[in-house]
Design an enzyme around this catalytic site. Structure first.
Site, short mmCIF file in Angstrom:
data_model
loop_
_atom_site.label_atom_id
_atom_site.label_comp_id
_atom_site.label_asym_id
_atom_site.label_seq_id
_atom_site.Cartn_x
_atom_site.Cartn_y
_atom_site.Cartn_z
N ARG A 53 0.85 -1.20 0.00
CA ARG A 53 0.00 0.00 0.00
C ARG A 53 0.88 1.25 0.00
O ARG A 53 0.61 2.24 -0.66
CB ARG A 53 -0.94 0.01 1.23
CG ARG A 53 -1.64 1.35 1.39
CD ARG A 53 -2.81 1.36 2.38
NE ARG A 53 -2.69 0.50 3.52
CZ ARG A 53 -1.89 0.74 4.58
NH1 ARG A 53 -1.14 1.83 4.63
NH2 ARG A 53 -1.85 -0.11 5.57
N TYR A 106 -16.73 16.58 -14.60
CA TYR A 106 -17.23 15.20 -14.59
C TYR A 106 -18.27 15.05 -13.46
O TYR A 106 -18.07 15.55 -12.35
CB TYR A 106 -16.05 14.25 -14.40
CG TYR A 106 -16.43 12.84 -14.01
CD1 TYR A 106 -17.21 12.07 -14.85
CD2 TYR A 106 -16.01 12.30 -12.80
CE1 TYR A 106 -17.58 10.78 -14.50
CE2 TYR A 106 -16.36 11.01 -12.44
CZ TYR A 106 -17.14 10.26 -13.29
OH TYR A 106 -17.51 8.99 -12.93
N ASP A 178 -7.82 18.75 -13.99
CA ASP A 178 -8.15 17.38 -14.38
C ASP A 178 -7.87 17.27 -15.88
O ASP A 178 -8.57 17.85 -16.71
CB ASP A 178 -9.64 17.10 -14.07
CG ASP A 178 -10.04 15.67 -14.39
OD1 ASP A 178 -9.42 15.05 -15.29
OD2 ASP A 178 -10.99 15.16 -13.77
N LYS A 203 -9.02 6.12 -18.48
CA LYS A 203 -9.41 6.60 -19.81
C LYS A 203 -8.22 6.47 -20.78
O LYS A 203 -7.74 5.38 -21.01
CB LYS A 203 -9.93 8.03 -19.69
CG LYS A 203 -10.96 8.20 -18.56
CD LYS A 203 -12.22 7.40 -18.82
CE LYS A 203 -13.19 7.24 -17.68
NZ LYS A 203 -13.03 7.82 -16.42
C1 LIG Z 1 -12.78 13.86 -16.40
C2 LIG Z 1 -12.89 12.77 -15.39
N1 LIG Z 1 -12.30 12.93 -14.20
C3 LIG Z 1 -12.37 11.97 -13.25
C4 LIG Z 1 -13.06 10.80 -13.45
C5 LIG Z 1 -13.15 9.77 -12.36
O1 LIG Z 1 -12.30 8.70 -12.63
P1 LIG Z 1 -12.57 7.17 -12.21
O2 LIG Z 1 -13.81 6.72 -12.91
O3 LIG Z 1 -11.33 6.48 -12.66
O4 LIG Z 1 -12.75 7.17 -10.73
C6 LIG Z 1 -13.68 10.59 -14.69
C7 LIG Z 1 -14.42 9.33 -14.94
O5 LIG Z 1 -15.19 9.24 -15.88
C8 LIG Z 1 -13.59 11.59 -15.68
O6 LIG Z 1 -14.18 11.46 -16.89
#
Ligand SMILES: Cc1ncc(COP(=O)(O)O)c(C=O)c1O
Length: 394
Positions: A53, A106, A178, A203
């Site tokens: 971890r 998101y 992000d 992604k």
């Molecule tokens: C732009 C964006 N940020 C964060 C996340 C969250 O990521 P995760 O699904 O890996 O927890 C997503 C998920 O779709 C996303 O599209």
């Protein structure tokens, strides 16, 4: 950044950074160190790892490579993008603090800030980040950070990264970007002065829709210690196999992104000229209101397209159901093409009136354009649009 990587190109760094052949065996590929614990020579004396971890060599390779690709000093990996977000939030903010967040982020980010972090005592304002003056006016004495996403999800709005990082610096705020939609291949926020980059590696970075993960990349040492401490203390860390799969995907990020961008551009142009399409939203099209900003801060325009289908919800449903190669599924950034309906799927957790205000209408469909042959993708879109058009005419 690793000094030996500084003069190398992106595609080379993705394949080689922190991935030297294994010293002991010569294995060319970084092994999956599938172990929870590590032998110690003497109590407290070990080779840099004591428990998986806290740290694991497969994860270290991924963290180092990601840091180099973003042009940062440190990478930290997590079990998901939201694991990265929650760890960052717990580490940097306390009750009474105020965060300015883009209004088009998101849905899961919105849900965490609104439903989990707000009750925890942290103030959050979701505002349109396109206008610098609005952001300036939202800054309060207790504001600690600006959180932005660009291009945003699902409306592909852009935020001026350089302007936002400068504003944050001027007011002593932490700037967090992000970068999931763009990936470091298309856009590197740290060089514009952003402090922390966040990724859902699920992604484009993983790229094959087979592993969930998240990451933070830090410009310098400022937040390293507190984030490493919370990474270990909160425990949202990836296991060795997840780290390895992500690292394997990352190796081909450059070639994949090139193909995603070329396919998306061709489809965006094709759909924009189609009579059954009301609007195509794609940063690479001159019709995108922030096309010039996209040219300035992105190397190419990405694999995501949002499209408003003429004929409302029913026509959109018919369009999505008629597609044969685009799978109806959430998520994005994989080699295979996906289609989803933001109002009914990824953004369903947002209140309908907030959604409507954001422009997430019932005829809005989001495409994650994969790297299949463009001729097949175009034919698939064309036949699905014809079916939607037939319905719209009835
Ligand atoms: C732009 C964006 N940020 C964060 C996340 C969250 O990521 P995760 O699904 O890996 O927890 C997503 C998920 O779709 C996303 O599209």
């Amino acid at each position: 950044m690793d000094k030996t990587m500084r003069d190398l190109q992106f595609a080379t760094v993705a394949i080689h950074s922190h991935q030297e052949p294994d010293e002991k065996t010569g294995a060319v590929i970084t092994p999956i160190y599938q172990t929870t614990t590590f032998a110690q020579e003497d109590a407290g004396k070990h080779k840099g790892y004591d428990y998986s971890r806290s740290g694991n060599p497969t994860r270290t390779a991924l963290e180092g490579c990601l840091a180099d690709l973003e042009g940062g000093e440190h990478g930290l990996c997590f079990a998901s993008g939201l694991g990265a977000l929650t760890t960052l939030s717990m580490a940097l903010f306390k009750p009474g603090d105020h965060i300015i967040c883009g209004d088009d982020v998101y849905g899961g980010t919105y849900r965490f800030f609104d439903k989990v972090f707000r009750p925890f005592g942290v103030e959050i304002d979701f505002i349109e980040l396109a206008d610098l003056q609005t952001v300036r006016q939202a800054i309060k004495p207790n504001t600690k950070a600006i959180f932005l996403e660009t291009p945003t999800n699902p409306l592909l709005k852009l935020v001026d990264i350089e302007a936002m990082a400068a504003l944050a610096k001027e007011h002593n705020l932490i700037s967090i970007l992000d970068n999931t939609f763009a990936s470091p291949y298309l856009q590197q926020g740290l060089k514009y002065g952003i402090d922390i980059i966040l990724h859902s590696t699920t992604k484009y970075i993983g790229g094959h829709s087979d592993v969930v993960g998240g990451a933070l990349v830090l410009r310098d040492d400022t937040y390293r210690q507190v984030l490493r401490f919370h990474q270990n203390s909160l425990g949202a860390t990836p296991d060795p196999f997840a780290s390895w799969l992500t690292l394997r995907g990352l190796k081909t990020l450059a070639v994949r992104m090139k193909a995603h961008c070329a396919n998306a551009m061709a489809l965006a142009e094709f759909m924009e000229s189609h009579p059954n399409v009301e609007q195509v939203v794609y940063p690479g099209l001159p019709s995108h209101p922030q096309h010039q900003l996209a040219r300035k801060q992105m190397n190419d325009f990405g694999g995501m397209i949002s499209v408003r289908i003429r004929g409302g919800l029913d026509a959109s449903r018919t369009f999505m159901k008629s597609l044969k190669l685009f799978t109806l599924a959430e998520s994005l950034g994989g080699i295979e093409s996906l289609v989803e309906h933001p109002a009914l799927m990824t953004h369903a957790s947002i209140e309908p009136e907030v959604r409507a205000g954001l422009g997430i209408t019932d005829n809005l469909v989001r495409l994650s354009v994969g790297i299949e042959d463009i001729r097949d993708l175009k034919a698939d879109i064309a036949q699905a649009l014809e079916k939607a058009a037939a319905l719209a005419k009835v």
